[in-house]
Scaffold this motif. Structure first.
Motif, mmCIF file in Angstrom:
data_model
loop_
_atom_site.group_PDB
_atom_site.id
_atom_site.type_symbol
_atom_site.label_atom_id
_atom_site.label_comp_id
_atom_site.label_asym_id
_atom_site.label_seq_id
_atom_site.Cartn_x
_atom_site.Cartn_y
_atom_site.Cartn_z
ATOM 1 N N HIS A 140 38.691 -41.002 -59.956
ATOM 2 C CA HIS A 140 39.696 -41.999 -60.320
ATOM 3 C C HIS A 140 40.989 -41.769 -59.528
ATOM 4 O O HIS A 140 41.155 -40.750 -58.863
ATOM 5 N N SER A 141 41.923 -42.705 -59.610
ATOM 6 C CA SER A 141 43.133 -42.681 -58.789
ATOM 7 C C SER A 141 44.037 -41.488 -59.079
ATOM 8 O O SER A 141 44.839 -41.116 -58.242
ATOM 9 N N GLY A 142 43.950 -40.883 -60.231
ATOM 10 C CA GLY A 142 44.801 -39.745 -60.567
ATOM 11 C C GLY A 142 44.155 -38.408 -60.301
ATOM 12 O O GLY A 142 44.689 -37.368 -60.675
ATOM 13 N N ALA A 143 43.026 -38.400 -59.642
ATOM 14 C CA ALA A 143 42.286 -37.158 -59.417
ATOM 15 C C ALA A 143 42.736 -36.458 -58.142
ATOM 16 O O ALA A 143 42.955 -37.087 -57.118
ATOM 17 N N ALA A 144 42.867 -35.153 -58.227
ATOM 18 C CA ALA A 144 43.107 -34.301 -57.055
ATOM 19 C C ALA A 144 42.112 -33.162 -57.150
ATOM 20 O O ALA A 144 42.028 -32.486 -58.171
ATOM 21 N N ARG B 225 37.438 -28.099 -57.913
ATOM 22 C CA ARG B 225 38.037 -28.218 -59.241
ATOM 23 C C ARG B 225 38.937 -29.436 -59.220
ATOM 24 O O ARG B 225 39.672 -29.652 -58.265
ATOM 25 N N VAL B 226 38.899 -30.229 -60.261
ATOM 26 C CA VAL B 226 39.620 -31.499 -60.302
ATOM 27 C C VAL B 226 40.789 -31.420 -61.267
ATOM 28 O O VAL B 226 40.653 -30.924 -62.385
ATOM 29 N N LEU B 227 41.945 -31.909 -60.806
ATOM 30 C CA LEU B 227 43.110 -32.095 -61.670
ATOM 31 C C LEU B 227 43.251 -33.584 -61.944
ATOM 32 O O LEU B 227 43.088 -34.399 -61.034
ATOM 33 N N ASN B 228 43.590 -33.936 -63.145
ATOM 34 C CA ASN B 228 43.882 -35.317 -63.509
ATOM 35 C C ASN B 228 45.399 -35.443 -63.566
ATOM 36 O O ASN B 228 46.037 -34.973 -64.504
ATOM 37 N N VAL C 213 50.377 -32.013 -66.335
ATOM 38 C CA VAL C 213 49.842 -31.568 -65.047
ATOM 39 C C VAL C 213 50.908 -31.645 -63.952
ATOM 40 O O VAL C 213 51.121 -30.681 -63.211
ATOM 41 N N VAL C 214 51.600 -32.768 -63.853
ATOM 42 C CA VAL C 214 52.630 -32.908 -62.824
ATOM 43 C C VAL C 214 53.772 -31.933 -63.093
ATOM 44 O O VAL C 214 54.334 -31.338 -62.174
ATOM 45 N N ASP D 278 56.736 -27.031 -61.574
ATOM 46 C CA ASP D 278 57.087 -25.639 -61.891
ATOM 47 C C ASP D 278 56.556 -24.683 -60.828
ATOM 48 O O ASP D 278 57.237 -23.738 -60.428
ATOM 49 N N GLU D 279 55.339 -24.927 -60.354
ATOM 50 C CA GLU D 279 54.744 -24.097 -59.304
ATOM 51 C C GLU D 279 55.544 -24.233 -58.002
ATOM 52 O O GLU D 279 55.824 -23.243 -57.323
ATOM 53 N N ALA D 280 55.926 -25.469 -57.661
ATOM 54 C CA ALA D 280 56.735 -25.692 -56.456
ATOM 55 C C ALA D 280 58.081 -24.974 -56.566
ATOM 56 O O ALA D 280 58.539 -24.351 -55.606
#
Length: 64
Positions: A7-11, A17-20, A26-27, A32-34
């Motif tokens: 889907h469009s929100g998948a990375a 491993r997929v992030l939604n 998630v964002v 926070d990681e950045a």
């Protein structure tokens, strides 16, 4: 990112491993990681940081 299978929100990271990105929090975790890596811009303007290492870190620490 969207490749017809996700889907469009998948990375998806290099370990598949997929992030939604539409999932709450998630964002925020990516931001926070950045910040922890010193990758947030400090001056106005256009910047294009490489985000895949951050996606990989977040996908690896994701709670199921």
């Amino acid at each position: 990112m969207p490749d017809g299978l996700l889907h469009s929100g998948a990375a998806r990271d290099d370990r598949r491993r997929v992030l939604n990105l539409h999932q709450p929090g998630v964002v925020r975790r990516l931001l926070d990681e950045a910040r922890s890596r010193g990758r947030l811009p400090t001056t106005p303007g256009v910047t294009e940081p490489v985000g895949w290492p951050m996606v990989d870190a977040i996908a690896g620490s994701r709670r199921n």
